[in-house]
Design a protein around this motif. Structure first.
Motif, PDB file in Angstrom:
ATOM      1  N   ILE A 150       0.862  -1.183   0.000  1.00 45.69           N
ATOM      2  CA  ILE A 150       0.000   0.000   0.000  1.00 45.69           C
ATOM      3  C   ILE A 150       0.896   1.229   0.000  1.00 45.69           C
ATOM      4  O   ILE A 150       1.618   1.480   0.968  1.00 45.69           O
ATOM      5  N   VAL A 151       0.855   1.953  -1.094  1.00 46.83           N
ATOM      6  CA  VAL A 151       1.752   3.088  -1.310  1.00 46.83           C
ATOM      7  C   VAL A 151       0.961   4.390  -1.257  1.00 46.83           C
ATOM      8  O   VAL A 151      -0.082   4.525  -1.904  1.00 46.83           O
ATOM      9  N   GLY A 152       1.457   5.333  -0.494  1.00 41.96           N
ATOM     10  CA  GLY A 152       0.910   6.689  -0.507  1.00 41.96           C
ATOM     11  C   GLY A 152       1.907   7.613  -1.181  1.00 41.96           C
ATOM     12  O   GLY A 152       3.103   7.560  -0.898  1.00 41.96           O
ATOM     13  N   ALA A 203       3.822   0.762  12.590  1.00 45.09           N
ATOM     14  CA  ALA A 203       4.663   1.957  12.534  1.00 45.09           C
ATOM     15  C   ALA A 203       5.511   1.952  11.264  1.00 45.09           C
ATOM     16  O   ALA A 203       6.101   0.929  10.902  1.00 45.09           O
ATOM     17  N   LEU A 204       5.547   3.088  10.582  1.00 48.07           N
ATOM     18  CA  LEU A 204       6.433   3.256   9.437  1.00 48.07           C
ATOM     19  C   LEU A 204       7.755   3.804   9.959  1.00 48.07           C
ATOM     20  O   LEU A 204       8.043   4.999   9.873  1.00 48.07           O
ATOM     21  N   SER A 205       8.551   2.908  10.520  1.00 48.01           N
ATOM     22  CA  SER A 205       9.721   3.331  11.275  1.00 48.01           C
ATOM     23  C   SER A 205      11.055   2.968  10.626  1.00 48.01           C
ATOM     24  O   SER A 205      12.112   3.299  11.158  1.00 48.01           O
ATOM     25  N   SER A 206      11.019   2.277   9.512  1.00 48.33           N
ATOM     26  CA  SER A 206      12.261   1.896   8.854  1.00 48.33           C
ATOM     27  C   SER A 206      12.366   2.574   7.491  1.00 48.33           C
ATOM     28  O   SER A 206      11.362   2.955   6.893  1.00 48.33           O
ATOM     29  N   VAL A 207      13.593   2.722   7.024  1.00 41.37           N
ATOM     30  CA  VAL A 207      13.844   3.328   5.713  1.00 41.37           C
ATOM     31  C   VAL A 207      14.521   2.282   4.834  1.00 41.37           C
ATOM     32  O   VAL A 207      15.597   1.775   5.166  1.00 41.37           O
ATOM     33  N   PHE A 226      14.547   0.950   0.364  1.00 40.72           N
ATOM     34  CA  PHE A 226      14.061   1.158  -0.994  1.00 40.72           C
ATOM     35  C   PHE A 226      13.653   2.621  -1.229  1.00 40.72           C
ATOM     36  O   PHE A 226      12.670   2.908  -1.896  1.00 40.72           O
ATOM     37  N   LYS A 227      14.382   3.539  -0.607  1.00 35.67           N
ATOM     38  CA  LYS A 227      14.119   4.973  -0.739  1.00 35.67           C
ATOM     39  C   LYS A 227      12.712   5.332  -0.260  1.00 35.67           C
ATOM     40  O   LYS A 227      12.048   6.214  -0.826  1.00 35.67           O
ATOM     41  N   ALA A 228      12.254   4.668   0.784  1.00 39.30           N
ATOM     42  CA  ALA A 228      10.902   4.909   1.293  1.00 39.30           C
ATOM     43  C   ALA A 228      10.860   4.684   2.793  1.00 39.30           C
ATOM     44  O   ALA A 228      11.664   3.927   3.355  1.00 39.30           O
ATOM     45  N   LEU A 229       9.904   5.352   3.455  1.00 42.03           N
ATOM     46  CA  LEU A 229       9.541   4.993   4.824  1.00 42.03           C
ATOM     47  C   LEU A 229       8.634   3.776   4.735  1.00 42.03           C
ATOM     48  O   LEU A 229       7.632   3.795   4.002  1.00 42.03           O
ATOM     49  N   ILE A 263       2.548  -4.349   3.464  1.00 45.01           N
ATOM     50  CA  ILE A 263       3.693  -3.445   3.544  1.00 45.01           C
ATOM     51  C   ILE A 263       3.195  -2.050   3.196  1.00 45.01           C
ATOM     52  O   ILE A 263       2.588  -1.855   2.141  1.00 45.01           O
ATOM     53  N   PHE A 264       3.417  -1.096   4.081  1.00 46.84           N
ATOM     54  CA  PHE A 264       3.099   0.303   3.806  1.00 46.84           C
ATOM     55  C   PHE A 264       4.372   1.006   3.347  1.00 46.84           C
ATOM     56  O   PHE A 264       5.457   0.744   3.877  1.00 46.84           O
ATOM     57  N   ALA A 265       4.219   1.908   2.383  1.00 39.92           N
ATOM     58  CA  ALA A 265       5.394   2.625   1.892  1.00 39.92           C
ATOM     59  C   ALA A 265       5.043   4.064   1.540  1.00 39.92           C
ATOM     60  O   ALA A 265       3.995   4.322   0.935  1.00 39.92           O
TER      61      ALA A 265
END
Length: 278
Positions: free
Chosen positions: A87-89, A119-123, A125-128, A140-142
């Protein structure tokens, strides 16, 4: 001697619960050492022919007995693990772009992840990035940190690494052509002039066959440049309306992952306007 054989047979008939040949052999062995008070000799030895008949009886019984649930489960092949949804925003990183129209994709992903306790806590693939589950569906949220017009660099790398089918890549982004706070869930489509979507389609080798959730931000007033309009923050009233839309989006994504695209599309695309729900 016939009386002794009869006693032996009666004893064996009460041992039908034994389900293996080893158990049967053990039972025969135990019978062979049973003491009978009226017998001159202190033990009775079963004849070879009797042993063979007993073994055949139990072998036939075991073959006709269906396996238990635990036995059946032990031989069933394991199902392969489910592939995750991505799921990409879409949006732009940095405080300068926070809470602007062009970043509603980021806001929707944040709202869904928070509601699910992810939590989106890691970086990477150039993404949170954040990982977890919605129900039993891995997700997977990105939020790409490449800036909008290079979003495909991040999204393409995630899809390639995790081997995610495009049908399980949901991209959430702002849309000038939809009325403000209007949601539209589609199974595929073009980029509609949205540079982030253009970049993603390019990195998918031109494929447009992936679902997308469009969030309406309305048209710019008067002759305002759309590029300036999408970077404008929301008014207090607009923020209240957007918060309602974000909640609606959370429900839509849950339905999508747990009940399928058609139910989610019906829920989103036939929703009542905000004024009818208040």
């Amino acid at each position: 001697m016939s009386i002794l054989l009869q006693h032996s047979n009666n004893y064996l008939l009460h041992t039908n619960h034994i389900q293996s040949k080893m158990s049967v052999a053990a039972s025969i062995s135990s019978i062979a050492t049973v003491r009978f008070p009226n017998c001159r000799r202190h033990c009775f030895r079963a004849s070879p022919s009797l042993s063979l008949r007993i073994m055949a009886q139990f072998s036939s019984s075991a073959a006709s007995t269906p396996p238990s649930r635990s036995e059946a489960a032990a031989v069933e092949p394991k199902k392969p693990p489910k592939l995750p949804w991505l799921i990409v925003g879409l949006g732009n990183p940095g405080k300068k772009y926070s809470s602007t129209r062009h970043n509603v994709g980021f806001e929707m992903v944040d709202a869904i992840a928070e509601a699910e306790g992810i939590a989106l806590s890691s970086v990477s693939f150039k993404a949170l990035v954040g990982k977890g589950f919605i129900g039993d569906a891995p997700v997977i949220f990105a939020k790409p940190q490449t800036y909008m017009n290079k979003s495909g660099e991040s999204v393409g790398a995630i899809v390639s690494y995790y081997k995610i089918p495009l049908q399980q890549v949901l991209v959430i982004f702002d849309d000038l052509d939809l009325p403000f706070t209007k949601l539209r869930l589609l199974p595929k489509g073009g980029h509609g002039g949205q540079n982030g979507m253009r970049s993603i389609i390019d990195h998918f080798k031109g494929s447009r066959d992936f679902p997308r959730l469009r969030i309406g931000i309305g048209r710019p007033p008067g002759k305002m440049d759309p590029a300036n309009f999408v970077l404008r923050p929301f008014t207090k009233q607009e923020r209240e309306e957007l918060d309602f839309t974000l909640q609606h989006g959370i429900d839509a994504v849950r339905i999508l992952l747990l009940e399928g695209f058609n139910k989610a599309a019906t829920f989103v695309n036939t929703a009542k306007p905000l004024e009818q729900c208040s």
